[in-house]
Each structure stands twice: as C-alpha cells, then as structure tokens.
Design a protein around this motif. Structure first.
Motif, PDB file in Angstrom:
ATOM      1  N   ALA A  29       8.676  36.723 -37.581  1.00 49.14           N
ATOM      2  CA  ALA A  29       7.461  35.140 -37.681  1.00 49.14           C
ATOM      3  C   ALA A  29       6.834  35.274 -38.828  1.00 49.14           C
ATOM      4  CB  ALA A  29       6.784  34.718 -36.019  1.00 49.14           C
ATOM      5  N   ILE A  30       5.693  36.236 -39.154  1.00 47.20           N
ATOM      6  CA  ILE A  30       4.774  36.005 -40.001  1.00 47.20           C
ATOM      7  C   ILE A  30       5.328  36.185 -40.881  1.00 47.20           C
ATOM      8  CG2 ILE A  30       2.402  37.442 -41.612  1.00 47.20           C
ATOM      9  CD1 ILE A  30       1.553  37.863 -38.896  1.00 47.20           C
ATOM     10  N   ARG A 141      -2.266  18.787 -39.945  1.00 44.00           N
ATOM     11  CA  ARG A 141      -1.117  18.559 -40.001  1.00 44.00           C
ATOM     12  C   ARG A 141      -1.015  17.359 -41.433  1.00 44.00           C
ATOM     13  NH1 ARG A 141       3.074  17.804 -37.020  1.00 44.00           N
ATOM     14  NH2 ARG A 141       1.841  17.696 -35.596  1.00 44.00           N
ATOM     15  N   SER A 142      -2.727  16.949 -41.467  1.00 47.28           N
ATOM     16  CA  SER A 142      -2.353  16.094 -43.376  1.00 47.28           C
ATOM     17  C   SER A 142      -3.269  17.029 -44.246  1.00 47.28           C
ATOM     18  CB  SER A 142      -3.830  14.796 -42.590  1.00 47.28           C
ATOM     19  OG  SER A 142      -5.178  15.684 -42.373  1.00 47.28           O
ATOM     20  N   LEU A 143      -3.402  18.207 -43.351  1.00 52.30           N
ATOM     21  CA  LEU A 143      -4.103  19.023 -44.921  1.00 52.30           C
ATOM     22  C   LEU A 143      -3.129  19.945 -45.153  1.00 52.30           C
ATOM     23  CD1 LEU A 143      -7.140  20.316 -43.111  1.00 52.30           C
ATOM     24  CD2 LEU A 143      -6.941  18.141 -44.778  1.00 52.30           C
ATOM     25  N   GLY A 144      -1.683  19.930 -44.434  1.00 54.74           N
ATOM     26  CA  GLY A 144      -0.742  21.103 -44.694  1.00 54.74           C
ATOM     27  C   GLY A 144      -0.215  22.185 -44.333  1.00 54.74           C
ATOM     28  N   LEU A 145      -1.554  22.442 -42.979  1.00 53.98           N
ATOM     29  CA  LEU A 145      -1.460  23.733 -42.286  1.00 53.98           C
ATOM     30  C   LEU A 145      -0.587  24.051 -40.920  1.00 53.98           C
ATOM     31  CD1 LEU A 145      -5.607  23.506 -41.797  1.00 53.98           C
ATOM     32  CD2 LEU A 145      -3.713  23.931 -44.190  1.00 53.98           C
ATOM     33  N   ILE A 146      -0.090  23.183 -40.814  1.00 56.30           N
ATOM     34  CA  ILE A 146       1.169  22.314 -39.838  1.00 56.30           C
ATOM     35  C   ILE A 146       2.616  24.204 -40.168  1.00 56.30           C
ATOM     36  CG2 ILE A 146       2.472  21.752 -37.706  1.00 56.30           C
ATOM     37  CD1 ILE A 146      -0.105  21.708 -37.392  1.00 56.30           C
ATOM     38  N   TYR A 147       2.958  24.793 -39.312  1.00 51.68           N
ATOM     39  CA  TYR A 147       4.187  25.573 -38.599  1.00 51.68           C
ATOM     40  C   TYR A 147       4.844  25.207 -37.365  1.00 51.68           C
ATOM     41  CZ  TYR A 147       2.043  29.318 -37.277  1.00 51.68           C
ATOM     42  OH  TYR A 147       1.128  30.800 -35.981  1.00 51.68           O
ATOM     43  N   ALA A 178      -4.576  30.076 -40.243  1.00 54.66           N
ATOM     44  CA  ALA A 178      -5.116  30.446 -40.239  1.00 54.66           C
ATOM     45  C   ALA A 178      -6.602  29.358 -41.584  1.00 54.66           C
ATOM     46  CB  ALA A 178      -5.795  31.541 -40.590  1.00 54.66           C
ATOM     47  N   ALA A 179      -7.218  28.788 -41.202  1.00 53.60           N
ATOM     48  CA  ALA A 179      -8.021  28.290 -42.269  1.00 53.60           C
ATOM     49  C   ALA A 179      -9.646  27.603 -42.365  1.00 53.60           C
ATOM     50  CB  ALA A 179      -7.331  26.404 -42.357  1.00 53.60           C
ATOM     51  N   THR A 180      -9.863  27.899 -43.177  1.00 57.54           N
ATOM     52  CA  THR A 180     -11.372  27.844 -43.230  1.00 57.54           C
ATOM     53  C   THR A 180     -12.180  27.061 -44.234  1.00 57.54           C
ATOM     54  OG1 THR A 180     -12.438  29.288 -42.041  1.00 57.54           O
ATOM     55  CG2 THR A 180     -14.002  28.501 -43.245  1.00 57.54           C
ATOM     56  N   TYR A 181     -13.221  26.123 -44.502  1.00 57.96           N
ATOM     57  CA  TYR A 181     -13.228  25.385 -45.778  1.00 57.96           C
ATOM     58  C   TYR A 181     -15.132  25.128 -45.512  1.00 57.96           C
ATOM     59  CZ  TYR A 181      -8.461  23.538 -45.931  1.00 57.96           C
ATOM     60  OH  TYR A 181      -7.202  23.466 -45.740  1.00 57.96           O
ATOM     61  N   ILE A 182     -15.271  24.699 -46.283  1.00 56.58           N
ATOM     62  CA  ILE A 182     -17.113  24.572 -46.800  1.00 56.58           C
ATOM     63  C   ILE A 182     -16.621  23.309 -47.128  1.00 56.58           C
ATOM     64  CG2 ILE A 182     -18.941  24.504 -48.403  1.00 56.58           C
ATOM     65  CD1 ILE A 182     -18.324  27.780 -47.942  1.00 56.58           C
ATOM     66  N   PHE A 193     -10.748  29.409 -46.909  1.00 51.53           N
ATOM     67  CA  PHE A 193      -9.542  30.296 -47.004  1.00 51.53           C
ATOM     68  C   PHE A 193      -8.446  29.760 -46.116  1.00 51.53           C
ATOM     69  CE2 PHE A 193      -8.383  34.044 -43.685  1.00 51.53           C
ATOM     70  CZ  PHE A 193      -8.058  34.962 -44.754  1.00 51.53           C
ATOM     71  N   LEU A 194      -7.075  29.925 -46.780  1.00 47.67           N
ATOM     72  CA  LEU A 194      -5.675  30.127 -46.093  1.00 47.67           C
ATOM     73  C   LEU A 194      -5.376  31.377 -45.545  1.00 47.67           C
ATOM     74  CD1 LEU A 194      -4.752  26.955 -48.529  1.00 47.67           C
ATOM     75  CD2 LEU A 194      -5.915  26.647 -45.690  1.00 47.67           C
ATOM     76  N   ALA A 195      -4.455  31.609 -44.673  1.00 46.51           N
ATOM     77  CA  ALA A 195      -3.277  32.846 -44.715  1.00 46.51           C
ATOM     78  C   ALA A 195      -2.293  32.374 -43.432  1.00 46.51           C
ATOM     79  CB  ALA A 195      -4.394  33.775 -43.587  1.00 46.51           C
ATOM     80  N   GLU A 196      -1.339  32.984 -43.677  1.00 46.22           N
ATOM     81  CA  GLU A 196      -0.247  33.145 -43.042  1.00 46.22           C
ATOM     82  C   GLU A 196      -0.456  33.856 -42.136  1.00 46.22           C
ATOM     83  OE1 GLU A 196       1.564  32.346 -47.605  1.00 46.22           O
ATOM     84  OE2 GLU A 196      -0.086  33.534 -46.515  1.00 46.22           O
TER      85      GLU A 196
END
Length: 211
Positions: A29-30, A141-147, A178-182, A193-196
């Motif tokens: 899956a990853i 979803r609005s940030l493009g992070l959804i799968y 996985a996502a983190t923002y400042i 920070f973005l990671a699948e």
C-alpha cells in the motif's frame, strides 16, 4: 529518544508482531501510494493555507483566522486514535509545546475522527492542545493530502479491529497522508513535512528549528 527514533523502533517491533502477509499488504500500500504524484499536488512551503472553521472536541467552532491572530500555528494531521504511530507522534508533539510557545506558536491537530473519538484520543494521550475534526477529510482533501486505502489493507485493518466507519462516520476508506505545517500569521506556509509512509512524521526537533 527523538520521535524519529521512537517511530523507527516501533516499526521494527511491528514487523516482529505481524510478520509475513500482513507486512506485505502494508508495504504494498505504501509502495503504491509512493508511485502516485500525491506529493506534487499537495500544499507546500510558500503556498497560502486556506482558512477553515472546524469543531473541537467540545463542538466549539475554531477558525484558522482566529488562531493566527494569536501567533503562528503548527498544524499536524493524524489518522485516528487507532493508529499507534499517530499516538506516538501526538505525545511527542505534546512534550514539545513549551518550545513551540517560546517561539510564539501554538499546536493544532486535525483528524477525520468524529469529535467523540477525537476526545477519546485527546484524553488517552493527555493532550492539552486543540484537536479539530475535519468531517469526511475535507480540509486534507483541499490540501491534496487524501488517498483511498486498497481493499486488502481495509480487510487487514478490519482483522486488526480497526473500524474506519466507526472512527470517521463514513464508508469512504480515505485517510490523510502524514502532514505537518507551520503557518505564518499572513496565512503562508513556512514549513511542511509530507510523507506517503504513515510510519514517518515530522520530528519536533525539526519543527522547532523551523520556527
């Protein structure tokens, strides 16, 4: 140990606890997600972060606009209280709050969990920062992070006792990466920070360095 070291240790022990086919399904899956262009379309450093209005565990509506009036925001997404990697990361972020505050920032967590479930996660991990529910993953979803999870992984999660319908209140089987923002007070993203791979998370040490 740093958060990165804690996550690595947990992942190594997980291989021992769930060997064979389970590991193959999770790794597949990853790999499939890494083969997509999800990171290319995701919100990143330099982009404007959209304003939002989301409920906290008490049902109170919280807006990004109001949060930014108080200072910068460290915003992190987590999948649910059922995810051990999320719980490890949330506890590490909780421990880093004094350093965040010293840098003039507050921490916010976003989850697709229903408010009742996020309250349980908050209490379980003794979190004293805001946890907000984004119904149906709309903010992510609005940030493009959804799968969407593949069927064999959904079946494996069910075998593990993980019920995404109960957690999120929908049958979409979707999760944020996985996502983190400042986010600066002007609404611009100054760190991302973005990671699948869900086993990887932004380390508080890196976040503090970026503030």
């Amino acid at each position: 140990m740093t958060l990165t070291e804690q996550l690595k240790e947990y992942a190594e022990n997980s291989v021992k606890r769930h060997p064979g086919a389970a590991q193959d399904i999770m790794k597949s899956a990853i790999d499939a997600l890494e083969a997509t262009d999800i990171l290319e379309g995701a919100t990143k450093t330099g982009d404007s972060f959209p304003n939002f209005t989301l409920p906290n565990v008490k049902g109170e509506q919280v807006t990004l606009e109001a949060l930014l009036k108080e200072g910068r925001v460290v915003l992190t997404f987590y999948r649910g209280g059922w995810c051990p990697y999320c719980n490890i990361a949330l506890k590490a972020l909780q421990n880093a709050i004094p350093e965040f505050k010293a840098k003039g920032a507050q921490l916010i967590a976003i989850t697709p969990e229903t408010p009742d479930n996020s309250l349980t996660t908050k209490e379980k991990n003794e979190l004293d920062f805001q946890v907000l529910t984004s119904e149906n993953n709309e903010l992510a979803r609005s940030l493009g992070l959804i799968y969407q999870l593949p069927e064999d992984l959904v079946a494996l999660y069910t075998k593990f006792g993980i019920d995404l319908l109960q957690s999120q209140g929908n049958e979409a089987n979707e999760l944020p990466i996985a996502a983190t923002y400042i986010i600066g007070q002007d609404g611009k993203v100054t760190y991302h920070f973005l990671a699948e791979d869900y086993k990887l998370r932004a380390d508080p040490l890196d976040i503090i360095a970026a503030l």
